[in-house]
Enzyme design. Structure first.
Site, PDB file in Angstrom:
ATOM      1  N   HIS A 270      -3.546  -6.254   1.847  1.00 27.12           N
ATOM      2  CA  HIS A 270      -3.177  -6.301   3.336  1.00 27.12           C
ATOM      3  C   HIS A 270      -3.753  -7.845   3.820  1.00 27.12           C
ATOM      4  O   HIS A 270      -4.024  -8.581   3.103  1.00 27.12           O
ATOM      5  CB  HIS A 270      -3.829  -5.198   3.994  1.00 27.12           C
ATOM      6  CG  HIS A 270      -3.169  -3.823   3.959  1.00 27.12           C
ATOM      7  ND1 HIS A 270      -2.468  -3.149   4.662  1.00 27.12           N
ATOM      8  CD2 HIS A 270      -3.911  -2.765   2.941  1.00 27.12           C
ATOM      9  CE1 HIS A 270      -2.309  -1.947   4.096  1.00 27.12           C
ATOM     10  NE2 HIS A 270      -3.171  -1.863   3.244  1.00 27.12           N
TER      11      HIS A 270
ATOM     12  N   CYS B   7       0.800  -1.231  -0.080  1.00 25.95           N
ATOM     13  CA  CYS B   7       0.032   0.038   0.070  1.00 25.95           C
ATOM     14  C   CYS B   7       0.848   1.138  -0.139  1.00 25.95           C
ATOM     15  O   CYS B   7       1.458   1.695  -0.971  1.00 25.95           O
ATOM     16  CB  CYS B   7      -1.159  -0.141   1.124  1.00 25.95           C
ATOM     17  SG  CYS B   7      -2.521   1.192   0.990  1.00 25.95           S
TER      18      CYS B   7
ATOM     19  N   ARG C 298     -12.948   5.207  -1.640  1.00 26.12           N
ATOM     20  CA  ARG C 298     -11.994   4.232  -1.348  1.00 26.12           C
ATOM     21  C   ARG C 298     -12.237   2.777  -2.003  1.00 26.12           C
ATOM     22  O   ARG C 298     -13.519   2.476  -2.256  1.00 26.12           O
ATOM     23  CB  ARG C 298     -12.214   4.218   0.218  1.00 26.12           C
ATOM     24  CG  ARG C 298     -11.849   5.289   0.848  1.00 26.12           C
ATOM     25  CD  ARG C 298     -11.609   4.899   2.249  1.00 26.12           C
ATOM     26  NE  ARG C 298     -10.007   4.309   2.623  1.00 26.12           N
ATOM     27  CZ  ARG C 298      -8.818   4.838   2.475  1.00 26.12           C
ATOM     28  NH1 ARG C 298      -8.729   6.169   2.185  1.00 26.12           N
ATOM     29  NH2 ARG C 298      -7.781   4.030   2.351  1.00 26.12           N
TER      30      ARG C 298
END
Length: 250
Positions: free
Chosen positions: A199, A93, A127
């Site tokens: 993640h 990220c 997002r």
């Protein structure tokens, strides 16, 4: 035998259990009789990138990214040389974004990156959140037909990353958004550098990727040997169940 694994900025870049990637690498080393030498380094600390075997950079906020890029800029040449020499890097990220050319924020301001990877990121209006399934590029598998052919993980980012010349995506998104939600690509590979938005943490869910990183680190040391096989039946079953569940929703 030992492997030097450096966790860069663990106090500032550790979203969504990213530290679990270090724990996974360490465990998979020990189970094979390889001693992991885990180092942690933060702002202002001296680093010898050439002496490292694996460098891990986790995810963080835009504010933290701006601070850390400035810290890394002063040792950009050393990091670049180590990467060209085959240093294995896993960047998640924000760490992934920092290795690129720039991150353009929603207000138009640009945060310069290290420019080691020909990628750039532009903040989106929403997002990109949720579970992800990626079909790995065949080049990532390195001809090993026994490896799992997918990656699974969790993404949560507003930045949209685009790839330029000389780099390739980790694979094709079959569920989720990936780099930008537009071109069905996820992550990047350049030499032994792996960047991704996944993640979760990533490596416990994808032990085949963890082993690839270890193999590449050993090869850089001149040790071209197959890793001792581990009993990954439970890990692989969990991986396959997640893939099956998500693809049913696609």
């Amino acid at each position: 035998m030992n492997l030097k694994i450096c966790h860069l900025y663990p106090d500032l870049l550790d979203l969504y259990g990213d530290r679990g990637n270090i724990l996974t690498l360490a465990a998979r080393c020990r189970w094979r009789g390889i001693e992991p030498d885990i180092q942690q380094a933060s702002l202002g600390e001296d680093l010898d990138f050439m002496s490292m075997d694996i460098l891990f950079i986790g995810g963080g906020s835009d504010r933290e990214q701006g601070l850390l890029v400035q810290d890394l800029m002063r040792r950009e040449d050393e990091l670049r040389k180590a990467i060209e020499n085959g240093l294995v890097v896993l960047a998640i990220c924000g760490g992934y974004q920092m290795l690129g050319k720039y991150y353009q924020m929603a207000n138009g301001e640009r945060i310069d990156g290290l420019g080691i990877l020909d990628v750039w990121t532009i903040a989106g209006t929403k997002r990109l959140i949720g579970n992800v399934v990626v079909e790995l590029n065949q080049t990532i598998l390195e001809g090993d037909s026994q490896r799992l052919k997918t990656l699974v993980g969790f993404e949560n980012h507003s930045g949209k990353t685009h790839l330029g010349e000389g780099v390739s995506p980790l694979g094709k998104v079959v569920f989720g958004n990936g780099n930008n939600g537009e071109d069905s690509e996820e992550g990047v590979r350049y030499l032994n550098v792996f960047g991704t938005y996944l993640h979760g943490p990533l490596l416990p869910k994808n032990p085949h990727l963890a082993d690839l990183l270890l193999e590449l680190a050993l090869k850089r040391r001149g040790i071209d040997t197959l890793l001792l096989n581990l009993d990954d039946r439970l890990e692989e079953l969990a991986h396959k169940v997640m893939v099956k569940r998500l693809l049913k929703q696609a």
